[in-house]
Design a protein around this motif. Structure first.
Motif, mmCIF file in Angstrom:
data_model
loop_
_atom_site.group_PDB
_atom_site.id
_atom_site.type_symbol
_atom_site.label_atom_id
_atom_site.label_comp_id
_atom_site.label_asym_id
_atom_site.label_seq_id
_atom_site.Cartn_x
_atom_site.Cartn_y
_atom_site.Cartn_z
ATOM 1 N N CYS A 24 9.374 5.753 -14.276
ATOM 2 C CA CYS A 24 8.092 6.051 -14.898
ATOM 3 C C CYS A 24 7.185 4.842 -14.752
ATOM 4 O O CYS A 24 7.619 3.764 -14.332
ATOM 5 C CB CYS A 24 8.246 6.440 -16.373
ATOM 6 S SG CYS A 24 8.835 5.107 -17.440
ATOM 7 N N LYS A 35 9.866 10.646 -13.408
ATOM 8 C CA LYS A 35 10.597 11.276 -12.298
ATOM 9 C C LYS A 35 12.062 10.875 -12.343
ATOM 10 O O LYS A 35 12.387 9.738 -12.691
ATOM 11 C CB LYS A 35 9.988 10.846 -10.948
ATOM 12 C CG LYS A 35 10.660 11.438 -9.725
ATOM 13 C CD LYS A 35 9.979 10.973 -8.443
ATOM 14 C CE LYS A 35 10.650 11.539 -7.206
ATOM 15 N NZ LYS A 35 9.982 11.085 -5.954
ATOM 16 N N ARG A 54 3.028 2.592 -4.678
ATOM 17 C CA ARG A 54 3.980 3.611 -5.125
ATOM 18 C C ARG A 54 4.902 4.038 -3.977
ATOM 19 O O ARG A 54 6.090 4.286 -4.185
ATOM 20 C CB ARG A 54 3.232 4.815 -5.692
ATOM 21 C CG ARG A 54 4.136 5.767 -6.480
ATOM 22 C CD ARG A 54 3.346 6.875 -7.156
ATOM 23 N NE ARG A 54 2.528 6.368 -8.245
ATOM 24 C CZ ARG A 54 1.196 6.322 -8.221
ATOM 25 N NH1 ARG A 54 0.528 6.726 -7.152
ATOM 26 N NH2 ARG A 54 0.523 5.879 -9.262
ATOM 27 N N ASN A 108 3.893 9.562 -14.663
ATOM 28 C CA ASN A 108 4.619 9.918 -13.425
ATOM 29 C C ASN A 108 6.131 9.837 -13.603
ATOM 30 O O ASN A 108 6.867 9.296 -12.758
ATOM 31 C CB ASN A 108 4.179 9.014 -12.273
ATOM 32 C CG ASN A 108 2.740 9.269 -11.858
ATOM 33 O OD1 ASN A 108 2.266 10.400 -11.875
ATOM 34 N ND2 ASN A 108 2.018 8.216 -11.504
#
Length: 282
Positions: free
Chosen positions: A160, A148, A207, A146
């Motif tokens: 990340c 970003k 998250r 993930n």
């Protein structure tokens, strides 16, 4: 307390979520401000680290040396927040411990700088490798997941995750947010996440909280660092972070043992690499 009475796994109760505390740090002339919910620990423990809001980031004696000679560090803040499900379950279904940590990248090649986006990505990759295959005692993990780029305020943050290779068994995982401070210095926001019930919806809550926290981070550089960035930028063709990255296909070593401090060995000694550590390239 009404929110606690009607809380659930789908809509967890997070103590103090609507009353975050404002933090302002002076990092040797660079300013970092952000919001964090209040500390909460189900067992009643206080915050583990006394807040350091005005550190001298260049004081080498303040850092804990890395036994591998790669990343010395200094913890500035550590705070836990917890998520509660149904009211009859008194224990949290998940938690995040947020750490604000200064890192010094030791042994960089001459001319390499954390302030250069492409070079900083290499440093992050080396950090993740040390956190992963170089420490195989914690099991096989996958990173970066993930990936970003958070473009919050003036300075972008690289986010990340490091996840368990077998998500069925995953209880604990990490989220990281990186930002450079100087040539060999960077600040890391480390999120240590616990998902007690191993449910994906809880990971979504964790998250979402990390996203909420990172979006408040505002890092402003002092004039000397701004000038250094402009000089480096003028010598670089491409000045941008990679917007999307897939996880590395690192193979964890099987031949390793715990080192002996008496013999001057690091905590983990790799006898035979499967994937060799990444090398810096300028």
């Amino acid at each position: 307390m009404l929110k606690r009475l009607f809380s659930s796994t789908k809509r967890p109760y997070i103590p103090g979520i609507n009353k975050p505390e404002t933090f302002s740090m002076d990092l040797s002339g660079n300013s970092l401000s952000f919001l964090l919910p209040p500390h909460h620990n189900f067992h009643g423990f206080e915050e583990r680290v006394k807040h350091v809001l005005t550190p001298n980031i260049y004081d080498s004696n303040a850092y804990h040396d890395d036994p591998y000679g790669l990343f010395s560090h200094r913890v500035l803040l550590s705070r836990r927040m917890e998520f509660f499900g149904v009211p009859w379950d008194t224990q949290p279904i998940g938690s995040i411990t947020t750490g604000i940590i200064l890192y010094r990248a030791d042994g960089l090649p001459e001319g390499m700088s954390c302030l250069n986006p492409q070079q900083f990505e290499q440093i992050i990759t080396r950090f993740l490798f040390q956190h992963g295959p170089e420490n195989p005692q914690y099991g096989v993990r996958v990173a970066p997941v993930n990936w970003k780029i958070y473009k919050t305020h003036e300075t972008p943050w690289i986010y990340c995750e490091e996840r368990d290779k077998n998500p069925v068994d995953e209880v604990a995982w990490h989220g990281f947010a990186f930002a450079p401070l100087d040539d060999s210095l960077f600040v890391l926001v480390e999120f240590s996440c616990l998902n007690s019930d191993r449910k994906e919806i809880i990971n979504e809550h964790l998250r979402a909280m990390m996203n909420r926290i990172i979006s408040t981070f505002d890092l402003k550089y002092r004039p000397e660092i701004q000038a250094k960035i402009l000089r480096l930028q003028s010598k670089t063709e491409r000045w941008a972070y990679t917007e999307q990255r897939d996880p590395e296909d690192w193979v964890y070593p099987w031949a390793w043992y715990r080192g002996s401090r008496e013999h001057g060995q690091p905590p983990i000694v790799i006898k035979e690499w499967e994937t060799h550590p990444p090398e810096y390239k300028i």
